[in-house]
Design a protein around this motif. Structure first.
Motif, mmCIF file in Angstrom:
data_model
loop_
_atom_site.group_PDB
_atom_site.id
_atom_site.type_symbol
_atom_site.label_atom_id
_atom_site.label_comp_id
_atom_site.label_asym_id
_atom_site.label_seq_id
_atom_site.Cartn_x
_atom_site.Cartn_y
_atom_site.Cartn_z
ATOM 1 N N GLY A 1 0.818 -1.203 0.000
ATOM 2 C CA GLY A 1 0.000 0.000 0.000
ATOM 3 C C GLY A 1 0.852 1.252 0.000
ATOM 4 O O GLY A 1 1.961 1.276 0.549
ATOM 5 N N GLY A 2 0.365 2.303 -0.611
ATOM 6 C CA GLY A 2 1.100 3.559 -0.616
ATOM 7 C C GLY A 2 1.258 4.106 0.792
ATOM 8 O O GLY A 2 0.320 4.069 1.591
ATOM 9 N N ASP A 3 2.449 4.604 1.105
ATOM 10 C CA ASP A 3 2.737 5.171 2.431
ATOM 11 C C ASP A 3 2.349 4.219 3.556
ATOM 12 O O ASP A 3 1.779 4.624 4.580
ATOM 13 C CB ASP A 3 2.011 6.506 2.619
ATOM 14 C CG ASP A 3 2.604 7.615 1.763
ATOM 15 O OD1 ASP A 3 3.663 7.378 1.152
ATOM 16 O OD2 ASP A 3 2.000 8.697 1.689
ATOM 17 N N THR B 1 -5.934 5.738 8.666
ATOM 18 C CA THR B 1 -6.871 4.932 7.871
ATOM 19 C C THR B 1 -6.381 4.783 6.435
ATOM 20 O O THR B 1 -6.589 3.739 5.810
ATOM 21 C CB THR B 1 -8.285 5.534 7.884
ATOM 22 O OG1 THR B 1 -8.231 6.892 7.431
ATOM 23 C CG2 THR B 1 -8.874 5.489 9.281
ATOM 24 N N ASP B 2 -5.704 5.809 5.925
ATOM 25 C CA ASP B 2 -5.124 5.706 4.575
ATOM 26 C C ASP B 2 -4.054 4.630 4.514
ATOM 27 O O ASP B 2 -3.787 4.053 3.445
ATOM 28 C CB ASP B 2 -4.517 7.047 4.143
ATOM 29 C CG ASP B 2 -5.580 8.066 3.745
ATOM 30 O OD1 ASP B 2 -6.745 7.649 3.554
ATOM 31 O OD2 ASP B 2 -5.253 9.258 3.632
ATOM 32 N N MET B 3 -3.414 4.357 5.648
ATOM 33 C CA MET B 3 -2.402 3.298 5.697
ATOM 34 C C MET B 3 -3.028 1.903 5.694
ATOM 35 O O MET B 3 -2.325 0.904 5.608
ATOM 36 C CB MET B 3 -1.541 3.449 6.959
ATOM 37 C CG MET B 3 -0.652 4.672 6.958
ATOM 38 S SD MET B 3 0.226 4.822 8.549
ATOM 39 C CE MET B 3 1.085 6.386 8.311
ATOM 40 N N GLY B 4 -4.353 1.857 5.788
ATOM 41 C CA GLY B 4 -5.022 0.562 5.736
ATOM 42 C C GLY B 4 -5.527 0.058 7.075
ATOM 43 O O GLY B 4 -6.152 -1.008 7.141
ATOM 44 N N GLU C 1 10.270 3.390 2.866
ATOM 45 C CA GLU C 1 10.789 3.759 4.183
ATOM 46 C C GLU C 1 10.783 5.275 4.357
ATOM 47 O O GLU C 1 10.892 6.024 3.386
ATOM 48 C CB GLU C 1 12.200 3.204 4.360
ATOM 49 C CG GLU C 1 12.232 1.687 4.369
ATOM 50 C CD GLU C 1 13.644 1.147 4.417
ATOM 51 O OE1 GLU C 1 14.095 0.809 5.518
ATOM 52 O OE2 GLU C 1 14.276 1.054 3.358
ATOM 53 N N PRO C 2 10.662 5.751 5.613
ATOM 54 C CA PRO C 2 10.597 7.188 5.854
ATOM 55 C C PRO C 2 11.858 7.912 5.403
ATOM 56 O O PRO C 2 12.966 7.411 5.566
ATOM 57 C CB PRO C 2 10.436 7.287 7.381
ATOM 58 C CG PRO C 2 9.920 5.956 7.805
ATOM 59 C CD PRO C 2 10.515 4.973 6.844
ATOM 60 N N PRO D 1 6.629 7.956 5.132
ATOM 61 C CA PRO D 1 7.083 6.861 4.286
ATOM 62 C C PRO D 1 7.251 7.297 2.838
ATOM 63 O O PRO D 1 6.395 7.974 2.275
ATOM 64 C CB PRO D 1 5.946 5.838 4.415
ATOM 65 C CG PRO D 1 5.308 6.143 5.719
ATOM 66 C CD PRO D 1 5.423 7.625 5.868
ATOM 67 N N GLY D 2 8.385 6.911 2.258
ATOM 68 C CA GLY D 2 8.609 7.148 0.853
ATOM 69 C C GLY D 2 8.956 8.582 0.499
ATOM 70 O O GLY D 2 9.130 8.914 -0.662
ATOM 71 N N GLN D 3 9.048 9.471 1.447
ATOM 72 C CA GLN D 3 9.280 10.878 1.157
ATOM 73 C C GLN D 3 10.731 11.231 1.429
ATOM 74 O O GLN D 3 11.297 10.843 2.441
ATOM 75 C CB GLN D 3 8.361 11.743 2.018
ATOM 76 C CG GLN D 3 8.413 13.225 1.667
ATOM 77 C CD GLN D 3 7.485 14.014 2.550
ATOM 78 O OE1 GLN D 3 7.339 13.704 3.716
ATOM 79 N NE2 GLN D 3 6.865 15.031 1.993
#
Length: 379
Positions: free
Chosen positions: A249-251, A367-370, A304-305, A311-313
């Motif tokens: 999942g994204g982020d 919630t966006d993280m799943g 990864e942060p 995350p990913g940034q």
């Protein structure tokens, strides 16, 4: 005629990758249109094998169809069951020849209770273990209600799926860590091969490498969502894949895929596809070549942060990390059940350290993280 239709359909498929990642409604509409086109293709080209790597966020779900036969490997987390059901029906799937529950993590079997309830399933592969989670209890209840029995995977056994054959390659023995008990299989269709290993870690991978069974594959479904705990160098060398698919999942809260895994794939010139960037990914095999619905990812972006803490940034990306000033608060997440809690929730004391994750984020971000809210503390 058939090739012309395939060309038109692949043009539809390419629209998926052009839809912005944040536009969920547009992406769902596009996937629905693609699904209708794919259903027509399946009817027209029944001799081909199609592997659908479904975008279920931070989880795993793969549908394989070939000559009227269908197999489902995992079904995402608890919130994905109905979506997976709808997708299967759009593909013309009315029953499943095989269901594979690779292991009992919620992001793999959370949606499986819906699938087993809605579809007739001939054979269900899972190990003989159990899990003290809501996801497993829901799965076990449906199996009992429908009088399903599990088929224990045995390394070396082969099964037919339309014109294809799949071989169980793991687990060869029982491990304490359930990830290392993941059902692993090699799918063969003509000259093309696909390897699936669930969340198998280095211990199970070591068993596979030392075993006598071939795992040479054109396509490798990357273990454990691209975690550094999987995809060991020895296994990757034995697979020698041309393509790899990462389902995450994204982020996501785990930082998947990890840099170490991406580096290994890049060093071997493996072409990588990612559900977090490209949505649902399809690979069509005619027994000689494999055709994809989108181009490989070229971002090599880790989950990864970065220095910003997200995350990913990376450090030069815009935006601020979550902080109390912008509405963020601390939640305690359970990696196993996929739920998030207030820190004073009674359920927090029952979460093992391995599965506990504290995040200081907004409710929308968690919630966006799943993650889904605990029903007791209602965070």
């Amino acid at each position: 005629m058939v090739r012309t239709m395939l060309t038109v359909i692949l043009a539809f498929f390419l629209t998926i990758s052009s839809v912005p990642a944040g536009n969920a409604a547009e992406k769902e509409r596009t996937v629905r249109e693609v699904s209708e086109a794919q259903q027509a293709q399946v009817r027209e080209q029944a001799e081909e094998l199609t592997v659908h790597f479904l975008d279920v966020g931070q989880g795993d779900c793969t549908l394989i169809t070939c000559k009227g036969a269908a197999m489902l490997i995992d079904a995402g987390d608890d919130g994905q069951g109905t979506r997976v059901q709808k997708y299967l029906m759009e593909q013309g799937v009315r029953s499943l020849d095989y269901v594979v529950c690779t292991h009992f993590d919620a992001d793999h079997i959370g949606g499986m209770d819906v699938i087993l309830y809605k579809f007739d399933c001939d054979r269900i592969f899972m190990t003989d273990g159990e899990s003290d989670t809501d996801a497993y209890r829901d799965l076990a209840a449906v199996m009992e209600d429908r009088a399903y029995e599990r088929t224990l995977p045995a390394a070396g056994e082969q099964y037919e799926l339309g014109d294809a054959v799949f071989t169980i390659v793991g687990p060869a023995r029982s491990h304490d860590d359930d990830n290392n008990n993941s059902v692993a299989l090699l799918l063969t269709h003509g000259e093309n091969t696909f390897l699936f290993t669930g969340d198998a870690g280095e211990e199970e991978e070591r068993d596979i490498v030392k075993g006598d069974l071939s795992v040479l594959a054109d396509v490798y479904k990357v273990g454990h969502h691209g975690s550094r705990t999987s995809t060991s160098g020895d296994l990757l060398e034995k697979i020698s894949p041309a393509y790899a698919v990462i389902s995450c999942g994204g982020d996501n809260a785990y930082g998947h895929p990890h840099q170490e895994t991406l580096d290994k794939l890049r060093e071997m010139d493996v072409q990588v596809f990612r559900t977090d960037e490209q949505g649902t990914i399809l690979a069509v095999s005619d027994g000689e070549k494999i055709t994809w619905n989108c181009s490989p990812s070229d971002t090599w972006k880790t989950g990864e942060p970065g220095e910003s803490g997200r995350p990913g940034q990376t450090a030069d990306e815009e935006g601020e990390a979550a902080s109390p000033e912008n509405g963020a608060i601390t939640y305690v997440c359970n990696r196993n059940t996929g739920k998030f809690h207030n820190p004073d929730c009674a359920s927090v004391s029952k979460i093992t350290e391995k599965n506990k994750l504290e995040l200081t984020v907004t409710r929308e971000e968690v919630t966006d993280m799943g993650y889904v809210p605990c029903r007791n503390c209602n965070p």
